[in-house]
Write a protein that holds these residues in place. Sequence first.
Motif, PDB file in Angstrom:
ATOM      1  N   LYS A 192       0.832  -1.211   0.000  1.00  0.00           N
ATOM      2  CA  LYS A 192       0.000   0.000   0.000  1.00  0.00           C
ATOM      3  C   LYS A 192       0.863   1.255   0.000  1.00  0.00           C
ATOM      4  CE  LYS A 192      -2.179  -1.133   3.718  1.00  0.00           C
ATOM      5  NZ  LYS A 192      -3.098  -1.005   4.879  1.00  0.00           N
ATOM      6  N   GLY A 193       2.030   1.171   0.621  1.00  0.00           N
ATOM      7  CA  GLY A 193       2.939   2.308   0.653  1.00  0.00           C
ATOM      8  C   GLY A 193       3.099   2.934   2.021  1.00  0.00           C
ATOM      9  N   ASP A 194       2.193   2.604   2.956  1.00  0.00           N
ATOM     10  CA  ASP A 194       2.269   3.211   4.283  1.00  0.00           C
ATOM     11  C   ASP A 194       2.726   2.218   5.349  1.00  0.00           C
ATOM     12  OD1 ASP A 194       0.039   1.600   4.250  1.00  0.00           O
ATOM     13  OD2 ASP A 194      -1.322   3.080   5.137  1.00  0.00           O
ATOM     14  N   GLU A 195       3.213   1.052   4.935  1.00  0.00           N
ATOM     15  CA  GLU A 195       3.633   0.027   5.894  1.00  0.00           C
ATOM     16  C   GLU A 195       4.916   0.445   6.619  1.00  0.00           C
ATOM     17  OE1 GLU A 195       1.620  -2.132   2.416  1.00  0.00           O
ATOM     18  OE2 GLU A 195       3.093  -0.515   2.666  1.00  0.00           O
ATOM     19  N   VAL A 196       4.968   0.184   7.919  1.00  0.00           N
ATOM     20  CA  VAL A 196       6.182   0.464   8.705  1.00  0.00           C
ATOM     21  C   VAL A 196       6.645  -0.761   9.495  1.00  0.00           C
ATOM     22  CG1 VAL A 196       5.698   2.938   8.908  1.00  0.00           C
ATOM     23  CG2 VAL A 196       4.844   1.362  10.662  1.00  0.00           C
ATOM     24  N   VAL A 197       5.785  -1.743   9.675  1.00  0.00           N
ATOM     25  CA  VAL A 197       6.130  -2.939  10.451  1.00  0.00           C
ATOM     26  C   VAL A 197       6.823  -3.943   9.535  1.00  0.00           C
ATOM     27  CG1 VAL A 197       5.251  -4.869  11.797  1.00  0.00           C
ATOM     28  CG2 VAL A 197       4.219  -2.598  12.047  1.00  0.00           C
ATOM     29  N   PHE A 198       8.079  -4.253   9.860  1.00  0.00           N
ATOM     30  CA  PHE A 198       8.832  -5.168   8.994  1.00  0.00           C
ATOM     31  C   PHE A 198       9.125  -6.503   9.671  1.00  0.00           C
ATOM     32  CE2 PHE A 198      11.932  -2.384  11.074  1.00  0.00           C
ATOM     33  CZ  PHE A 198      12.826  -3.285  11.618  1.00  0.00           C
ATOM     34  N   LEU A 199       8.706  -6.672  10.926  1.00  0.00           N
ATOM     35  CA  LEU A 199       8.868  -7.951  11.615  1.00  0.00           C
ATOM     36  C   LEU A 199       7.515  -8.468  12.064  1.00  0.00           C
ATOM     37  CD1 LEU A 199      11.978  -7.465  13.960  1.00  0.00           C
ATOM     38  CD2 LEU A 199      11.892  -8.651  11.767  1.00  0.00           C
ATOM     39  N   THR A 200       7.214  -9.697  11.722  1.00  0.00           N
ATOM     40  CA  THR A 200       5.971 -10.334  12.167  1.00  0.00           C
ATOM     41  C   THR A 200       6.274 -11.785  12.554  1.00  0.00           C
ATOM     42  OG1 THR A 200       5.420 -10.922   9.875  1.00  0.00           O
ATOM     43  CG2 THR A 200       4.436  -8.902  10.768  1.00  0.00           C
ATOM     44  N   ARG A 201       5.485 -12.312  13.487  1.00  0.00           N
ATOM     45  CA  ARG A 201       5.661 -13.702  13.915  1.00  0.00           C
ATOM     46  C   ARG A 201       4.437 -14.517  13.532  1.00  0.00           C
ATOM     47  NH1 ARG A 201       8.899 -16.054  17.855  1.00  0.00           N
ATOM     48  NH2 ARG A 201       9.378 -14.021  18.796  1.00  0.00           N
ATOM     49  N   ASP A 202       4.670 -15.661  12.924  1.00  0.00           N
ATOM     50  CA  ASP A 202       3.608 -16.606  12.612  1.00  0.00           C
ATOM     51  C   ASP A 202       3.320 -17.412  13.880  1.00  0.00           C
ATOM     52  OD1 ASP A 202       2.243 -19.062  11.825  1.00  0.00           O
ATOM     53  OD2 ASP A 202       2.716 -18.515   9.754  1.00  0.00           O
ATOM     54  N   ILE A 248      10.013  -3.392   3.372  1.00  0.00           N
ATOM     55  CA  ILE A 248       9.614  -2.388   4.363  1.00  0.00           C
ATOM     56  C   ILE A 248      10.833  -1.940   5.168  1.00  0.00           C
ATOM     57  CG2 ILE A 248       8.142  -1.905   6.358  1.00  0.00           C
ATOM     58  CD1 ILE A 248       6.177  -4.003   5.257  1.00  0.00           C
ATOM     59  N   LEU A 249      11.707  -2.874   5.533  1.00  0.00           N
ATOM     60  CA  LEU A 249      12.928  -2.499   6.245  1.00  0.00           C
ATOM     61  C   LEU A 249      13.749  -1.524   5.412  1.00  0.00           C
ATOM     62  CD1 LEU A 249      15.007  -2.691   8.507  1.00  0.00           C
ATOM     63  CD2 LEU A 249      15.870  -4.793   7.447  1.00  0.00           C
ATOM     64  N   ASN A 250      13.814  -1.748   4.130  1.00  0.00           N
ATOM     65  CA  ASN A 250      14.579  -0.850   3.265  1.00  0.00           C
ATOM     66  C   ASN A 250      13.994   0.556   3.281  1.00  0.00           C
ATOM     67  OD1 ASN A 250      16.901  -1.008   1.380  1.00  0.00           O
ATOM     68  ND2 ASN A 250      15.436  -0.116  -0.049  1.00  0.00           N
ATOM     69  N   LYS A 251      12.678   0.644   3.248  1.00  0.00           N
ATOM     70  CA  LYS A 251      12.024   1.954   3.309  1.00  0.00           C
ATOM     71  C   LYS A 251      12.328   2.642   4.632  1.00  0.00           C
ATOM     72  CE  LYS A 251       7.620   2.372   4.167  1.00  0.00           C
ATOM     73  NZ  LYS A 251       6.133   2.364   4.088  1.00  0.00           N
ATOM     74  N   GLN A 252      12.338   1.892   5.711  1.00  0.00           N
ATOM     75  CA  GLN A 252      12.616   2.463   7.029  1.00  0.00           C
ATOM     76  C   GLN A 252      14.073   2.902   7.163  1.00  0.00           C
ATOM     77  OE1 GLN A 252       9.606   3.241   7.745  1.00  0.00           O
ATOM     78  NE2 GLN A 252       9.750   2.629   9.888  1.00  0.00           N
ATOM     79  N   LEU A 253      14.989   2.136   6.579  1.00  0.00           N
ATOM     80  CA  LEU A 253      16.400   2.541   6.615  1.00  0.00           C
ATOM     81  C   LEU A 253      16.625   3.817   5.801  1.00  0.00           C
ATOM     82  CD1 LEU A 253      18.219  -0.905   6.350  1.00  0.00           C
ATOM     83  CD2 LEU A 253      18.039   0.573   8.360  1.00  0.00           C
ATOM     84  N   LYS A 254      15.914   3.952   4.701  1.00  0.00           N
ATOM     85  CA  LYS A 254      15.998   5.200   3.937  1.00  0.00           C
ATOM     86  C   LYS A 254      15.470   6.366   4.763  1.00  0.00           C
ATOM     87  CE  LYS A 254      15.782   3.441  -0.818  1.00  0.00           C
ATOM     88  NZ  LYS A 254      15.019   3.461  -2.092  1.00  0.00           N
ATOM     89  N   LYS A 255      14.405   6.131   5.514  1.00  0.00           N
ATOM     90  CA  LYS A 255      13.869   7.179   6.378  1.00  0.00           C
ATOM     91  C   LYS A 255      14.883   7.560   7.445  1.00  0.00           C
ATOM     92  CE  LYS A 255      10.023   8.385   9.443  1.00  0.00           C
ATOM     93  NZ  LYS A 255      10.938   9.033  10.418  1.00  0.00           N
ATOM     94  N   TYR A 256      15.515   6.553   8.067  1.00  0.00           N
ATOM     95  CA  TYR A 256      16.541   6.865   9.064  1.00  0.00           C
ATOM     96  C   TYR A 256      17.629   7.735   8.447  1.00  0.00           C
ATOM     97  CZ  TYR A 256      20.683   6.832  11.799  1.00  0.00           C
ATOM     98  OH  TYR A 256      21.788   7.278  12.473  1.00  0.00           O
ATOM     99  N   PHE A 257      18.091   7.369   7.268  1.00  0.00           N
ATOM    100  CA  PHE A 257      19.188   8.100   6.636  1.00  0.00           C
ATOM    101  C   PHE A 257      18.784   9.544   6.340  1.00  0.00           C
ATOM    102  CE2 PHE A 257      22.010   8.843   2.805  1.00  0.00           C
ATOM    103  CZ  PHE A 257      23.160   9.016   3.553  1.00  0.00           C
ATOM    104  N   GLU A 258      17.568   9.752   5.877  1.00  0.00           N
ATOM    105  CA  GLU A 258      17.072  11.116   5.645  1.00  0.00           C
ATOM    106  C   GLU A 258      17.066  11.912   6.951  1.00  0.00           C
ATOM    107  OE1 GLU A 258      13.233  10.686   3.940  1.00  0.00           O
ATOM    108  OE2 GLU A 258      13.967   9.930   2.004  1.00  0.00           O
ATOM    109  N   ASP A 259      16.596  11.289   8.020  1.00  0.00           N
ATOM    110  CA  ASP A 259      16.550  11.971   9.321  1.00  0.00           C
ATOM    111  C   ASP A 259      17.954  12.282   9.832  1.00  0.00           C
ATOM    112  OD1 ASP A 259      13.804  11.811   9.223  1.00  0.00           O
ATOM    113  OD2 ASP A 259      13.655  10.091  10.587  1.00  0.00           O
ATOM    114  N   TYR A 260      18.876  11.350   9.635  1.00  0.00           N
ATOM    115  CA  TYR A 260      20.263  11.571  10.067  1.00  0.00           C
ATOM    116  C   TYR A 260      20.887  12.730   9.300  1.00  0.00           C
ATOM    117  CZ  TYR A 260      25.285  10.802  10.671  1.00  0.00           C
ATOM    118  OH  TYR A 260      26.630  10.971  10.930  1.00  0.00           O
ATOM    119  N   LEU A 261      20.685  12.772   7.993  1.00  0.00           N
ATOM    120  CA  LEU A 261      21.219  13.867   7.192  1.00  0.00           C
ATOM    121  C   LEU A 261      20.655  15.208   7.650  1.00  0.00           C
ATOM    122  CD1 LEU A 261      21.069  12.260   3.631  1.00  0.00           C
ATOM    123  CD2 LEU A 261      23.123  12.676   4.990  1.00  0.00           C
ATOM    124  N   PHE A 262      19.375  15.215   7.999  1.00  0.00           N
ATOM    125  CA  PHE A 262      18.769  16.443   8.520  1.00  0.00           C
ATOM    126  C   PHE A 262      19.430  16.835   9.832  1.00  0.00           C
ATOM    127  CE2 PHE A 262      15.640  18.610  11.203  1.00  0.00           C
ATOM    128  CZ  PHE A 262      15.287  19.680  10.374  1.00  0.00           C
TER     129      PHE A 262
END
Length: 237
Positions: free
Chosen positions: A163-173, A185-199
């Motif tokens: 969908k594009g708004d997912e943030v949870v990258f760990l789930t247990r069956d 999803i982890l990749n999207k979150q790591l990109k977000k971290y990097f953007e925040d760090y650069l800021f």
Amino acid sequence: MTRQILDIDFWTTKRQVVRNSYEISEHWNEIIERFKSRIEDFYFSPIDKVKDPNKLKGEGFTILTIQCALIEMFAAFKYGKIHKFNKSGNDLNFTYKRADECFIPFLHSEPIFENHFFKFDNGNKLDDQPFSATEFYNKVRCGLMHEARTKGEWVINAKKTYKGDEVVFLTRDTVTNRISIDRTILNKQLKKYFEDYLFSISENTADGNRLRRLFARKLDHLYDIPADNNYDWWNDN
């Protein structure tokens, strides 16, 4: 136009200009922008080239291996820590011997990992909830780095569409007890971290100055420039 990447020639010149001066400036901005290009071109763009065909035929192992390297690198840059495999008692405090000394505290503290490796309950911070950062380090990071596999109940997964708004990258069956790592999803979150760090390292604040100091130390180490106490960022604090 070819993007300008932070390389050894550029840093060798610029470090003389910003030496012992951490106030944000056009020089720091250029250094940070080139660092951004370096990480995007050397890491995130290659991940996207592997990920985007979305064939779901095992490419997650390659992607997550790179992501684990990024996590440790991000942690070391933020903390100003330098890895030294033969560290002794006489070495500077900012050196570390074991990767988990950087890796696990990072998982326990960064917002992108909240409700994965730590959570808050009535104002109390609970580490390793709902998932263990130490297990992720041992069974995922070390498994991939040393044996090209994940261990135990940890598996890598992805979907064809999001969908594009997912943030949870760990789930247990709950049936198999397997812990699934969604590498997309982890990749999207790591990109977000990097953007925040650069800021954060671009801010004209006391914390921004502190982060730039640690950042400069890591850039020296990145290019094998030896410790030099004439540069304040090499002082042991």
